[in-house]
Design an enzyme around this catalytic site. Structure first.
Site, PDB file in Angstrom:
ATOM      1  N   GLU A  88       9.605  -4.024  10.188  1.00 51.81           N
ATOM      2  CA  GLU A  88       9.950  -2.725   9.590  1.00 51.81           C
ATOM      3  C   GLU A  88      10.431  -1.771  10.670  1.00 51.81           C
ATOM      4  O   GLU A  88       9.759  -1.611  11.709  1.00 51.81           O
ATOM      5  CB  GLU A  88       8.714  -2.150   8.878  1.00 51.81           C
ATOM      6  N   ASP A 105       0.841  -1.207   0.000  1.00 46.95           N
ATOM      7  CA  ASP A 105       0.000   0.000   0.000  1.00 46.95           C
ATOM      8  C   ASP A 105       0.877   1.259   0.000  1.00 46.95           C
ATOM      9  O   ASP A 105       0.368   2.380  -0.076  1.00 46.95           O
ATOM     10  CB  ASP A 105      -1.012   0.004   1.164  1.00 46.95           C
ATOM     11  N   ASP A 117      -0.974  -6.417  -0.072  1.00 45.84           N
ATOM     12  CA  ASP A 117      -1.087  -5.703   1.201  1.00 45.84           C
ATOM     13  C   ASP A 117      -2.552  -5.347   1.471  1.00 45.84           C
ATOM     14  O   ASP A 117      -3.230  -4.822   0.585  1.00 45.84           O
ATOM     15  CB  ASP A 117      -0.291  -4.392   1.052  1.00 45.84           C
ATOM     16  N   LYS A 133      -0.663  -9.503   3.272  1.00 43.74           N
ATOM     17  CA  LYS A 133       0.104  -8.973   4.403  1.00 43.74           C
ATOM     18  C   LYS A 133      -0.826  -8.103   5.238  1.00 43.74           C
ATOM     19  O   LYS A 133      -1.592  -7.304   4.684  1.00 43.74           O
ATOM     20  CB  LYS A 133       1.296  -8.151   3.916  1.00 43.74           C
ATOM     21  N   GLU A 171      -0.812  -5.516   8.542  1.00 41.41           N
ATOM     22  CA  GLU A 171      -0.062  -4.782   9.565  1.00 41.41           C
ATOM     23  C   GLU A 171      -0.617  -5.185  10.927  1.00 41.41           C
ATOM     24  O   GLU A 171      -1.831  -5.099  11.174  1.00 41.41           O
ATOM     25  CB  GLU A 171      -0.158  -3.277   9.327  1.00 41.41           C
TER      26      GLU A 171
HETATM   27  O1  KIV Z   1       3.565  -1.113   1.604  1.00 44.77           O
HETATM   28  C1  KIV Z   1       4.720  -1.524   1.507  1.00 44.77           C
HETATM   29  O2  KIV Z   1       5.405  -1.359   0.492  1.00 44.77           O
HETATM   30  C2  KIV Z   1       5.279  -2.211   2.662  1.00 44.77           C
HETATM   31  C3  KIV Z   1       6.749  -2.503   2.643  1.00 44.77           C
HETATM   32  C4  KIV Z   1       7.495  -1.277   2.912  1.00 44.77           C
HETATM   33  C5  KIV Z   1       7.101  -3.584   3.612  1.00 44.77           C
HETATM   34  O3  KIV Z   1       4.579  -2.495   3.572  1.00 44.77           O
END
Ligand code: KIV
Length: 274
Positions: free
Chosen positions: A181, A43, A82, A112, A114
């Site tokens: 991160e 994202d 994401d 993914k 968070e």
């Molecule tokens: O959104 C993204 O690109 C990320 C990476 C920085 C891990 O979450």
């Protein structure tokens, strides 16, 4: 085709996992040809490509569109999508439905999410719905307001213990990998040693693999100089020079030349002129 269990095998063989972001077809093709293991449709798209101040405005619709675009460029690499802000916050069924849409409509093999103390349960429910989840801990950009800025996490013993405990919980819930991160490197090392699943770092020091936002390593934005991102090119300058040369060629009459267009054959031209 690589599947996500390939990542675990890499960790077991102590081989570094490589990951980068992509938001479009051609970039995905480049990453695949370069042999990158994980293509994350992040994202970060909202900040990198749309110029937003943070990732919060990014929508499911945008993420699905760009994950579909990435999917058209990939045969072998593992695509992870994401989950954008508010796509998994409201309730479990929204979270499962939105996560599932990535698997249903794109070639993403997992999502993914968070992660923070408040959503571990929810992550477990998504995994129980048979959707592979990559956790994301530390400086999680969707929590920017709670964290009070983009600051390294885990610098105090208390913060470090919390991160280690959360990483263990994510493994126990069934996450197939975790991105750390902006985490102090000692904490990253402890987590990578303690966990069976791969730990992939960004600005967190050495672990089982690394991820960066591709545009940061290509030098696409001259205003962005991040400590954690090594610049391998200056694409802003290269692109600008190409555009300046194009403009010069038009103005001077060098472009287009005869090689860039077709002409009518003589008979047809005579007919036209008579
Ligand atoms: O959104 C993204 O690109 C990320 C990476 C920085 C891990 O979450």
């Amino acid at each position: 085709m690589k599947y996500i269990n390939y990542l675990l095998k890499k960790k077991q063989k102590k081989e570094q996992i490589t990951a980068l972001t992509a938001y479009d077809h051609i970039t995905a093709r480049i990453l695949e040809e370069a042999g990158i293991d994980i293509i994350l449709v992040g994202d970060s798209y909202g900040m990198v490509k749309l110029g937003f101040d943070n990732t919060l405005p990014v929508t499911m619709e945008q993420m699905l569109t760009i994950t579909k675009a990435v999917s058209t460029g990939v045969k072998d690499s593992i695509i992870i999508a994401d989950m954008p802000f508010l796509s998994f916050h409201t309730n479990t069924s929204d979270a499962i439905k939105n996560a599932g849409l990535f698997l249903k409509e794109t070639k993403a093999q997992g999502v993914k999410i968070e992660s923070h103390k408040g959503n571990l349960d929810l992550i477990g429910r998504v995994i129980k719905a048979d959707i592979p989840v990559m956790g994301h801990l530390g400086l999680v950009p969707q929590s920017i307001y709670r964290l009070g800025g983009y600051k390294t996490q885990g610098k105090t013993a208390e913060e470090a213990l919390t991160l280690i405990s959360m990483a263990r919980q994510l493994e126990d819930l069934g996450c197939f990998a975790i991105i750390l991160e902006g985490v102090a490197s000692e904490v990253t090392q402890k987590i990578a040693e303690a966990l069976r699943i791969p730990i992939i770092g960004i600005g967190s020091g050495p672990c089982d693999g690394q991820i960066l936002v591709l545009d940061d390593l290509l030098g696409c934005n001259p205003d962005i100089n991040l400590k954690h991102a090594k610049k391998y090119a200056n694409l802003f300058q290269i692109t600008k020079q190409a555009v300046v040369n194009y403009k010069k060629d038009i103005v001077s009459g060098k472009f287009p030349d005869k090689t860039h267009y077709d002409r009518m054959n003589k008979d047809e031209l005579n007919k036209l002129q008579s």
